[in-house]
Scaffold this active site. Structure first.
Site, PDB file in Angstrom:
ATOM      1  N   TYR A 171      -2.079  -1.336  10.624  1.00  0.00           N
ATOM      2  CA  TYR A 171      -2.025  -1.473   9.164  1.00  0.00           C
ATOM      3  C   TYR A 171      -0.690  -0.941   8.626  1.00  0.00           C
ATOM      4  CZ  TYR A 171      -3.873  -1.146   4.356  1.00  0.00           C
ATOM      5  OH  TYR A 171      -4.095  -1.293   3.000  1.00  0.00           O
ATOM      6  N   SER A 217       0.870  -1.186   0.000  1.00  0.00           N
ATOM      7  CA  SER A 217       0.000   0.000   0.000  1.00  0.00           C
ATOM      8  C   SER A 217       0.898   1.224   0.000  1.00  0.00           C
ATOM      9  CB  SER A 217      -0.852  -0.020   1.278  1.00  0.00           C
ATOM     10  OG  SER A 217      -1.455   1.216   1.520  1.00  0.00           O
TER      11      SER A 217
HETATM   12  N1  LIG Z   1      -8.734  -0.845  -0.827  1.00  0.00           N
HETATM   13  C1  LIG Z   1      -7.694  -0.033  -0.776  1.00  0.00           C
HETATM   14  O1  LIG Z   1      -7.818   1.180  -0.872  1.00  0.00           O
HETATM   15  C2  LIG Z   1      -6.317  -0.588  -0.613  1.00  0.00           C
HETATM   16  C3  LIG Z   1      -5.238   0.278  -0.809  1.00  0.00           C
HETATM   17  C4  LIG Z   1      -3.946  -0.211  -0.661  1.00  0.00           C
HETATM   18  C5  LIG Z   1      -3.745  -1.528  -0.341  1.00  0.00           C
HETATM   19  N2  LIG Z   1      -4.824  -2.337  -0.149  1.00  0.00           N
HETATM   20  C6  LIG Z   1      -4.547  -3.718   0.220  1.00  0.00           C
HETATM   21  O2  LIG Z   1      -5.134  -4.580  -0.718  1.00  0.00           O
HETATM   22  C7  LIG Z   1      -5.445  -5.815  -0.085  1.00  0.00           C
HETATM   23  C8  LIG Z   1      -6.873  -6.200  -0.410  1.00  0.00           C
HETATM   24  O3  LIG Z   1      -7.726  -5.192   0.082  1.00  0.00           O
HETATM   25  P1  LIG Z   1      -9.215  -4.954  -0.447  1.00  0.00           P
HETATM   26  O4  LIG Z   1      -9.384  -3.481  -0.479  1.00  0.00           O
HETATM   27  O5  LIG Z   1      -9.494  -5.754  -1.637  1.00  0.00           O
HETATM   28  O6  LIG Z   1     -10.000  -5.467   0.841  1.00  0.00           O
HETATM   29  P2  LIG Z   1     -11.296  -6.385   1.004  1.00  0.00           P
HETATM   30  O7  LIG Z   1     -11.748  -6.162   2.418  1.00  0.00           O
HETATM   31  O8  LIG Z   1     -12.242  -6.172  -0.103  1.00  0.00           O
HETATM   32  O9  LIG Z   1     -10.668  -7.836   0.862  1.00  0.00           O
HETATM   33  C9  LIG Z   1      -9.779  -8.378   1.801  1.00  0.00           C
HETATM   34  C10 LIG Z   1     -10.014  -9.863   1.839  1.00  0.00           C
HETATM   35  O10 LIG Z   1      -9.140 -10.444   2.818  1.00  0.00           O
HETATM   36  C11 LIG Z   1      -9.849 -11.460   3.449  1.00  0.00           C
HETATM   37  N3  LIG Z   1      -9.302 -11.761   4.770  1.00  0.00           N
HETATM   38  C12 LIG Z   1      -9.208 -10.941   5.838  1.00  0.00           C
HETATM   39  N4  LIG Z   1      -8.778 -11.611   6.915  1.00  0.00           N
HETATM   40  C13 LIG Z   1      -8.570 -12.896   6.509  1.00  0.00           C
HETATM   41  C14 LIG Z   1      -8.141 -14.077   7.164  1.00  0.00           C
HETATM   42  N5  LIG Z   1      -7.867 -14.111   8.467  1.00  0.00           N
HETATM   43  N6  LIG Z   1      -8.046 -15.211   6.438  1.00  0.00           N
HETATM   44  C15 LIG Z   1      -8.373 -15.235   5.115  1.00  0.00           C
HETATM   45  N7  LIG Z   1      -8.805 -14.142   4.458  1.00  0.00           N
HETATM   46  C16 LIG Z   1      -8.907 -12.991   5.150  1.00  0.00           C
HETATM   47  C17 LIG Z   1     -11.256 -10.914   3.586  1.00  0.00           C
HETATM   48  O11 LIG Z   1     -12.206 -11.958   3.825  1.00  0.00           O
HETATM   49  C18 LIG Z   1     -11.441 -10.228   2.245  1.00  0.00           C
HETATM   50  O12 LIG Z   1     -12.049 -11.056   1.282  1.00  0.00           O
HETATM   51  C19 LIG Z   1      -5.186  -5.626   1.409  1.00  0.00           C
HETATM   52  O13 LIG Z   1      -3.921  -6.169   1.752  1.00  0.00           O
HETATM   53  C20 LIG Z   1      -5.153  -4.129   1.549  1.00  0.00           C
HETATM   54  O14 LIG Z   1      -4.357  -3.718   2.610  1.00  0.00           O
HETATM   55  C21 LIG Z   1      -6.104  -1.900  -0.279  1.00  0.00           C
END
Ligand SMILES: NC(=O)c1ccc[n+]([C@@H]2O[C@H](COP(=O)([O-])OP(=O)(O)OC[C@H]3O[C@@H](n4cnc5c(N)ncnc54)[C@H](O)[C@@H]3O)[C@@H](O)[C@H]2O)c1
Length: 271
Positions: free
Chosen positions: A166, A153
């Site tokens: 985070y 991120s």
């Molecule tokens: N959305 C953003 O703005 C953003 C920005 C930068 C980085 N990210 C990173 O991208 C990645 C995905 O994020 P997203 O926005 O798609 O989030 P999201 O919440 O849509 O998806 C995250 C997924 O991780 C799964 N998860 C969480 N805990 C878990 C566990 N204990 N075991 C198995 N699965 C688990 C959840 O069930 C979910 O399906 C993350 O690492 C997040 O930090 C997101």
């Protein structure tokens, strides 16, 4: 919203990528970015192991992949809770491509941050990636090829208030990724991070109320005054744009690219 609702000039054109015969494990595949990555890698021909704790979300992903009909690869759901670190390591055995993507967020000042949530965030977002890499490397080393992509991120490079767990986990993931790059180089294994700013996913939608409370502003002002405050490009990123960056890091064009971080932040960290 999918990338197809982006204006035509902004829609990512998929890079030619052949992962036929390769197995790709994507964690957090039931969610926004993970789901897009699973579908993108299956579109490149990979047999995708879609890992998540959300069984219903994975079933929906599998239905979406079936409906697509013309995917050269496959998407197979694997329900795993990544806080079970032994199960995480086992799940990665035999993977050619590993996308460490699962994550969660809690927005809270440090003095109010529940220690048990801090522990869970670090477990899912740093320790599980370590165990997944550990589980995947023997096969990757044996065949002399592997691709590790860690979804970090902007918060792997910069901090924001109220996101201690985070930010700590993502900074740790950057270090883990670089170490895997150094160790994997002699074995044909690359390890890189992708670093998105805010992506249109449930993870972002769920934190709007918390951010409004933490910053003392109404929810409708969170996008412009908090999320996009430091972004020269004034829009959210789409999950498909992140998936395309992940695909790029699995392509032959990037076999010399390792130990680095591909930043998709609309210019945020240029400040
Ligand atoms: N959305 C953003 O703005 C953003 C920005 C930068 C980085 N990210 C990173 O991208 C990645 C995905 O994020 P997203 O926005 O798609 O989030 P999201 O919440 O849509 O998806 C995250 C997924 O991780 C799964 N998860 C969480 N805990 C878990 C566990 N204990 N075991 C198995 N699965 C688990 C959840 O069930 C979910 O399906 C993350 O690492 C997040 O930090 C997101």
């Amino acid at each position: 919203m999918t990338s197809s609702s982006l204006p035509p000039g902004l829609r990512p054109q998929p890079l030619a990528l052949d992962l036929g015969g390769r197995t790709a494990l994507v964690t957090g595949a039931a969610g926004g970015i993970g789901r897009a990555c699973a579908l993108r890698l299956a579109a490149a021909g990979a047999q995708v192991r879609a890992v998540d704790q959300d069984a219903a979300g994975l079933a929906a992903l599998a239905r979406q992949a079936e409906r697509a009909g013309d995917l050269p690869g496959t998407v197979a759901p694997h329900v795993v809770d990544l806080t079970d670190l032994d199960a995480a390591e086992r799940a990665a055995a035999g993977a050619d491509v590993l996308v460490n993507n699962a994550g969660l967020q809690l927005v809270r000042p440090i003095e109010e941050f529940p220690p048990e949530v801090f522990h869970t965030v670090l477990t899912v977002m740093l320790e599980a990636p370590f165990r997944l890499i550990r589980g995947a490397l023997p096969h990757m080393y044996a065949q002399g090829w592997g691709r590790i992509v860690n979804v970090s991120s902007v918060h792997g490079l910069r901090a924001s208030a109220f996101k201690s767990a985070y930010v700590a986990a993502k900074h740790g993931l950057e270090g883990l990724s670089k170490t895997a790059a150094l160790e994997g180089a002699a074995h044909g294994v690359t390890s890189n991070c992708v670093n998105p700013a805010y992506v249109r996913t449930p993870l972002v939608e769920k934190q709007i109320a918390d951010l409004a409370q933490a910053h003392g502003i109404p929810e409708e002002r969170v996008l412009s005054e908090v999320l996009l405050k430091d972004s020269p490009v004034q829009r959210l990123l789409e999950p498909e744009e992140v998936a395309e960056a992940v695909a790029y890091l699995c392509s032959p064009q990037t076999s010399f690219v390792t130990g680095t971080s591909l930043v998709l932040d609309g210019g945020w960290t240029a400040h």
